[in-house]
Every structure is written in C-alpha cells, then in structure tokens.
Design a protein around this motif. Structure first.
Motif, PDB file in Angstrom:
ATOM      1  N   VAL A  15       0.719  -1.178  -0.014  1.00 49.29           N
ATOM      2  CA  VAL A  15      -0.015   0.079  -0.093  1.00 49.29           C
ATOM      3  C   VAL A  15       0.821   1.361   0.037  1.00 49.29           C
ATOM      4  O   VAL A  15       0.757   2.163  -0.684  1.00 49.29           O
ATOM      5  CB  VAL A  15      -1.208  -0.220   1.229  1.00 49.29           C
ATOM      6  CG1 VAL A  15      -1.767   1.350   1.364  1.00 49.29           C
ATOM      7  CG2 VAL A  15      -2.042  -1.251   1.289  1.00 49.29           C
ATOM      8  N   SER A  16       1.937   1.197   0.710  1.00 50.28           N
ATOM      9  CA  SER A  16       2.799   2.683   0.904  1.00 50.28           C
ATOM     10  C   SER A  16       3.449   2.606  -0.307  1.00 50.28           C
ATOM     11  O   SER A  16       3.623   3.789  -0.593  1.00 50.28           O
ATOM     12  CB  SER A  16       3.575   2.458   2.254  1.00 50.28           C
ATOM     13  OG  SER A  16       4.329   1.370   2.125  1.00 50.28           O
ATOM     14  N   SER A  17       4.102   1.882  -0.970  1.00 48.86           N
ATOM     15  CA  SER A  17       4.924   1.902  -2.081  1.00 48.86           C
ATOM     16  C   SER A  17       3.932   2.056  -3.405  1.00 48.86           C
ATOM     17  O   SER A  17       4.597   2.383  -4.359  1.00 48.86           O
ATOM     18  CB  SER A  17       6.010   0.594  -2.116  1.00 48.86           C
ATOM     19  OG  SER A  17       5.262  -0.599  -2.410  1.00 48.86           O
ATOM     20  N   GLY A  18       2.840   1.384  -3.351  1.00 43.21           N
ATOM     21  CA  GLY A  18       2.056   1.567  -4.429  1.00 43.21           C
ATOM     22  C   GLY A  18       2.284   0.530  -5.570  1.00 43.21           C
ATOM     23  O   GLY A  18       1.347   0.314  -6.600  1.00 43.21           O
ATOM     24  N   SER A  19       3.100  -0.683  -5.296  1.00 44.90           N
ATOM     25  CA  SER A  19       3.056  -1.636  -6.005  1.00 44.90           C
ATOM     26  C   SER A  19       3.671  -2.825  -5.576  1.00 44.90           C
ATOM     27  O   SER A  19       4.494  -2.625  -4.572  1.00 44.90           O
ATOM     28  CB  SER A  19       3.837  -1.255  -7.521  1.00 44.90           C
ATOM     29  OG  SER A  19       5.227  -1.227  -7.111  1.00 44.90           O
ATOM     30  N   GLN A  64      -8.935  -0.581   3.334  1.00 43.59           N
ATOM     31  CA  GLN A  64      -8.485   0.886   3.817  1.00 43.59           C
ATOM     32  C   GLN A  64      -8.854   0.621   5.568  1.00 43.59           C
ATOM     33  O   GLN A  64      -7.755   1.175   6.199  1.00 43.59           O
ATOM     34  CB  GLN A  64      -9.615   1.937   3.492  1.00 43.59           C
ATOM     35  CG  GLN A  64      -9.126   3.340   4.011  1.00 43.59           C
ATOM     36  CD  GLN A  64      -7.844   3.625   3.776  1.00 43.59           C
ATOM     37  OE1 GLN A  64      -7.589   3.657   2.529  1.00 43.59           O
ATOM     38  NE2 GLN A  64      -7.328   4.174   4.756  1.00 43.59           N
ATOM     39  N   GLY A  65      -9.766   0.115   5.947  1.00 48.40           N
ATOM     40  CA  GLY A  65      -9.774  -0.015   7.606  1.00 48.40           C
ATOM     41  C   GLY A  65      -8.826  -0.977   8.095  1.00 48.40           C
ATOM     42  O   GLY A  65      -8.151  -0.611   9.252  1.00 48.40           O
ATOM     43  N   TYR A  66      -8.701  -2.040   7.502  1.00 47.01           N
ATOM     44  CA  TYR A  66      -7.587  -3.219   7.621  1.00 47.01           C
ATOM     45  C   TYR A  66      -6.196  -2.471   7.739  1.00 47.01           C
ATOM     46  O   TYR A  66      -5.335  -2.693   8.824  1.00 47.01           O
ATOM     47  CB  TYR A  66      -7.631  -4.267   7.033  1.00 47.01           C
ATOM     48  CG  TYR A  66      -6.788  -5.384   7.304  1.00 47.01           C
ATOM     49  CD1 TYR A  66      -7.134  -6.264   8.175  1.00 47.01           C
ATOM     50  CD2 TYR A  66      -5.439  -5.881   6.459  1.00 47.01           C
ATOM     51  CE1 TYR A  66      -6.016  -7.262   8.956  1.00 47.01           C
ATOM     52  CE2 TYR A  66      -4.765  -6.931   6.961  1.00 47.01           C
ATOM     53  CZ  TYR A  66      -4.887  -7.552   8.373  1.00 47.01           C
ATOM     54  OH  TYR A  66      -4.262  -8.587   8.634  1.00 47.01           O
ATOM     55  N   TYR A  67      -5.794  -1.511   6.812  1.00 51.12           N
ATOM     56  CA  TYR A  67      -4.441  -1.029   6.411  1.00 51.12           C
ATOM     57  C   TYR A  67      -4.348   0.170   7.859  1.00 51.12           C
ATOM     58  O   TYR A  67      -3.138  -0.011   8.323  1.00 51.12           O
ATOM     59  CB  TYR A  67      -4.529  -0.065   5.345  1.00 51.12           C
ATOM     60  CG  TYR A  67      -3.289   0.789   4.916  1.00 51.12           C
ATOM     61  CD1 TYR A  67      -2.114   0.136   5.039  1.00 51.12           C
ATOM     62  CD2 TYR A  67      -3.228   2.038   4.889  1.00 51.12           C
ATOM     63  CE1 TYR A  67      -0.762   0.798   4.687  1.00 51.12           C
ATOM     64  CE2 TYR A  67      -2.354   2.733   4.690  1.00 51.12           C
ATOM     65  CZ  TYR A  67      -1.060   2.195   4.780  1.00 51.12           C
ATOM     66  OH  TYR A  67       0.156   2.914   4.349  1.00 51.12           O
ATOM     67  N   GLU A  68      -5.203   0.749   8.225  1.00 48.65           N
ATOM     68  CA  GLU A  68      -5.135   1.707   9.287  1.00 48.65           C
ATOM     69  C   GLU A  68      -4.709   0.968  10.604  1.00 48.65           C
ATOM     70  O   GLU A  68      -4.029   1.494  11.335  1.00 48.65           O
ATOM     71  CB  GLU A  68      -6.548   2.685   9.443  1.00 48.65           C
ATOM     72  CG  GLU A  68      -6.631   3.509   8.290  1.00 48.65           C
ATOM     73  CD  GLU A  68      -8.235   4.128   8.444  1.00 48.65           C
ATOM     74  OE1 GLU A  68      -8.767   3.909   9.343  1.00 48.65           O
ATOM     75  OE2 GLU A  68      -8.344   5.068   7.429  1.00 48.65           O
ATOM     76  N   ARG A  69      -5.362  -0.075  10.791  1.00 44.79           N
ATOM     77  CA  ARG A  69      -5.254  -0.816  12.150  1.00 44.79           C
ATOM     78  C   ARG A  69      -3.846  -1.795  12.164  1.00 44.79           C
ATOM     79  O   ARG A  69      -2.969  -1.818  13.029  1.00 44.79           O
ATOM     80  CB  ARG A  69      -6.483  -1.898  12.191  1.00 44.79           C
ATOM     81  CG  ARG A  69      -7.493  -0.928  12.704  1.00 44.79           C
ATOM     82  CD  ARG A  69      -9.044  -1.970  12.479  1.00 44.79           C
ATOM     83  NE  ARG A  69     -10.132  -1.153  12.963  1.00 44.79           N
ATOM     84  CZ  ARG A  69     -10.599  -0.082  12.157  1.00 44.79           C
ATOM     85  NH1 ARG A  69     -10.249   0.393  10.960  1.00 44.79           N
ATOM     86  NH2 ARG A  69     -11.847   0.778  12.656  1.00 44.79           N
ATOM     87  N   VAL A  70      -3.481  -1.932  10.716  1.00 48.57           N
ATOM     88  CA  VAL A  70      -2.371  -2.768  10.503  1.00 48.57           C
ATOM     89  C   VAL A  70      -0.956  -1.919  10.782  1.00 48.57           C
ATOM     90  O   VAL A  70      -0.237  -2.458  11.574  1.00 48.57           O
ATOM     91  CB  VAL A  70      -2.071  -3.558   9.117  1.00 48.57           C
ATOM     92  CG1 VAL A  70      -0.796  -3.589   8.815  1.00 48.57           C
ATOM     93  CG2 VAL A  70      -2.968  -4.627   9.082  1.00 48.57           C
ATOM     94  N   LEU A  71      -1.058  -0.566  10.371  1.00 47.83           N
ATOM     95  CA  LEU A  71      -0.119   0.398  10.721  1.00 47.83           C
ATOM     96  C   LEU A  71       0.105   0.564  12.072  1.00 47.83           C
ATOM     97  O   LEU A  71       1.121   0.902  12.575  1.00 47.83           O
ATOM     98  CB  LEU A  71      -0.443   1.692   9.994  1.00 47.83           C
ATOM     99  CG  LEU A  71      -0.336   1.754   8.360  1.00 47.83           C
ATOM    100  CD1 LEU A  71      -0.651   3.102   7.966  1.00 47.83           C
ATOM    101  CD2 LEU A  71       0.959   1.449   8.325  1.00 47.83           C
ATOM    102  N   ALA A  72      -1.002   0.737  12.989  1.00 48.65           N
ATOM    103  CA  ALA A  72      -0.931   0.863  14.262  1.00 48.65           C
ATOM    104  C   ALA A  72      -0.228  -0.303  14.983  1.00 48.65           C
ATOM    105  O   ALA A  72       0.779  -0.064  16.121  1.00 48.65           O
ATOM    106  CB  ALA A  72      -2.294   1.046  14.900  1.00 48.65           C
ATOM    107  N   ILE A  73      -0.624  -1.431  14.373  1.00 46.52           N
ATOM    108  CA  ILE A  73       0.182  -2.507  15.079  1.00 46.52           C
ATOM    109  C   ILE A  73       1.455  -2.611  14.709  1.00 46.52           C
ATOM    110  O   ILE A  73       2.405  -2.823  15.743  1.00 46.52           O
ATOM    111  CB  ILE A  73      -0.525  -3.868  14.659  1.00 46.52           C
ATOM    112  CG1 ILE A  73      -2.027  -4.013  15.086  1.00 46.52           C
ATOM    113  CG2 ILE A  73       0.183  -5.175  14.943  1.00 46.52           C
ATOM    114  CD1 ILE A  73      -2.723  -5.375  14.381  1.00 46.52           C
ATOM    115  N   LEU A  74       1.915  -2.429  13.426  1.00 48.71           N
ATOM    116  CA  LEU A  74       3.149  -2.747  12.977  1.00 48.71           C
ATOM    117  C   LEU A  74       4.164  -1.310  13.800  1.00 48.71           C
ATOM    118  O   LEU A  74       5.342  -1.587  14.044  1.00 48.71           O
ATOM    119  CB  LEU A  74       3.321  -2.411  11.483  1.00 48.71           C
ATOM    120  CG  LEU A  74       3.009  -3.614  10.794  1.00 48.71           C
ATOM    121  CD1 LEU A  74       2.786  -3.206   9.348  1.00 48.71           C
ATOM    122  CD2 LEU A  74       3.651  -5.031  11.143  1.00 48.71           C
TER     123      LEU A  74
END
Length: 304
Positions: A15-19, A64-74
């Motif tokens: 997601v962060s790198s785009g590919s 999108q929702g999963y990404y936001e929560r994953v970032l908090a975990i990582l």
C-alpha cells in the motif's frame, strides 16, 4: 502469529509503495512471493483487501480499515523493538538522495562530511538533477524539492522557507537606473532561464505577472546567476542562491515590495511516514537543523 505479522507488513508495504514490485524490492522478495502472501492473507481474512489492475493497486473499503489498524500494530512492534535494541539511533546501508543541481552543490554537499563522520556505517548516493524523479520507481530514499508541493501519495517535511526576489548588480543600476514601479521592468533587461516562463510575483496590490525579455536565452539557472552578477540585467533569484552576494553588496534588491510567493519552500520528500528508516529520519533531521526557519544564507541579506 509471526507469519501473520509478516503478511501484515507485506500488505502495508504494498500500500505505501504503490506496487508489489516496489514492496518486493524493499523487502527483498520477488513480486510472485508478494502476490502469493497477499492472496494468503485475503483468504485467511475472507475478504478482498486490494483491487488490482495492470496499472495500479487500490484499497477496498475493507482494505482501508484493515490498513489503518495494521499500521498501528506494526508501529507498536517497531517502537517496542527500538526501545529494546536502540536500532532507531543507527544509520546503516546506503542512503540514495535526489537533489536540485545548484542547491545540492551549494547547501548539501559542503555539509555531508560531518553527517557521514557521525554515521560511519552509512554510505550516501546523491544524484543531482533539476528533473522531478520518480522516488519509488527509481529507488530513492528521499528527494529534496524546491516547490509549492501539490497533493501526492508522498510525505513531505518542510526544511526551510524560500525567499525569491528581484536583484541586479550595482553596475547595472549605475548604467540603467533602478525601476521605480513594476511596469518599469518592461524597459529593463530581464534575465530568466526560460524566457517563455513568466515571473509571478506578489506586490502591494496583489499578484502580478511579467514575461521577462532580454538578449540572453539559456536553459541554465547558473548562467543567469553569472549574468546578473556581471551587470547584464535584472533577475529573479532565491536568497539561498545569492545570499552572500547580497550581503557583500555585489547584488542589490530592486522593487523590494515585490517577491515570489512564500508558498514555495525547500522540502524533503519521501515515500511513506511508516517504516521510515533511521538513515532517512536522521538525514532529514540533520538538514532541518542545519537550515531551520531562519536559514544561514539569509544572514546579512534580510534587509535587502
């Protein structure tokens, strides 16, 4: 659990790198492995996280929702590891930087030695170019850009303001006089790297525009710099470029009520706030401390 955490990191990197290919390069994995791990993650969760096309990857609503929560975990995991190992204080590997040619030569290159001495395990690959590089696609860790930045997927940190003013050499003023108002510029030699590019200035009555005209045409900003110092005409220059000459009286400001927009600034631009390597964070902090809100190149030029 560790396998799940690794899949989360792969997902977040994509997601962060785009590919997938860019994420694979960052993680040392092939695009095929990245794709396989993403499918495994989606199968385990029972939902699609990413919409994939040949050109781009987009998050689904669930993604999108999963990404936001994953970032908090990582982020929490990274902070915990840094607390124990203090790895965040170390800069290692190679730092690949893109910077504008003149600015990089004048205001980055002379200050690399103390930074590299303080970070002995770090190598720097600095590429100077006036073109806008694809940071992710070309594998840069960060780029220095002097611009009014538009919205993008990249993260930017403002390092210093830019003051862009009209200047001329005393010799030119002695021979041709100083313009008394903005319209007087039409009767003067105006120097610009590209004569088709207008000067957009902010004045007492709001924004004004001038298309500079003169006998010199060049694609080089440094040629314009030498020409204005030589007394050929009036130029629009940034104080980071001609600060010492202003302080020494080799150049003087004309029409001091007019200047380019203050929205332009010097920025460090990098792919993502998450997973920011120590080498990138430390270098950006170093430049921010070096320049600051009142950069050293303004000393002696403030009243110009």
């Amino acid at each position: 659990m560790m396998s799940n955490l690794a899949d989360m990191e792969i997902f977040a990197r994509v997601v962060s790198s785009g590919s997938m290919s860019a994420a694979g390069r960052e993680l040392g994995l092939s695009p095929a492995v990245v794709s396989k791990r993403l499918r495994r993650l989606e199968d385990r969760l029972g939902t699609r996280l990413l919409q994939r096309t040949t050109r781009q990857i987009a998050l689904t609503e669930a993604g999108q929702g999963y990404y936001e929560r994953v970032l908090a975990i990582l982020t929490g995991v990274e902070e915990a590891e840094n607390f124990v190992s203090r790895r965040s204080a170390d800069a290692r590997g190679t730092l690949k930087i893109s910077a504008p040619t003149t600015f990089g030569r004048m205001h980055i290159a002379p200050y690399l030695e103390p930074f590299m001495r303080a970070n002995a395990d770090l190598a720097i690959n600095m590429m100077l170019t006036d073109e806008i590089v694809d940071i992710v696609g070309e594998g840069y860790d960060l780029a220095i850009r002097i611009a009014e930045l538009s919205d993008s997927s990249l993260v930017a940190r403002r390092l210093a303001p830019v003051r862009r003013i009209l200047v001329a050499a005393p010799r030119y003023i002695a021979e041709h006089g100083s313009p008394k108002n903005f319209t007087d510029l039409e009767n003067h030699v105006c120097l610009a790297p590209h004569n088709n590019d207008p000067w957009r200035l902010e004045g007492p009555d709001g924004p004004v525009t001038l298309r500079p005209a003169g006998p010199l045409q060049t694609n080089s900003s440094e040629v314009v710099r030498e020409a204005v110092l030589g007394g050929l005409g009036i130029a629009q220059r940034s104080t980071w470029d001609i600060g010492p000459e202003l302080a020494a009286g080799k150049l003087v400001q004309v029409l001091p009520d007019y200047a380019a927009t203050r929205k332009v600034a010097i920025h460090a631009v990098y792919p993502s706030r998450q997973f920011l390597p120590a080498k990138v964070r430390l270098f950006i902090d170093y430049l921010a401390d070096l320049y600051g809100p009142a950069p050293y190149w303004e000393k002696g030029a403030e009243g110009s």
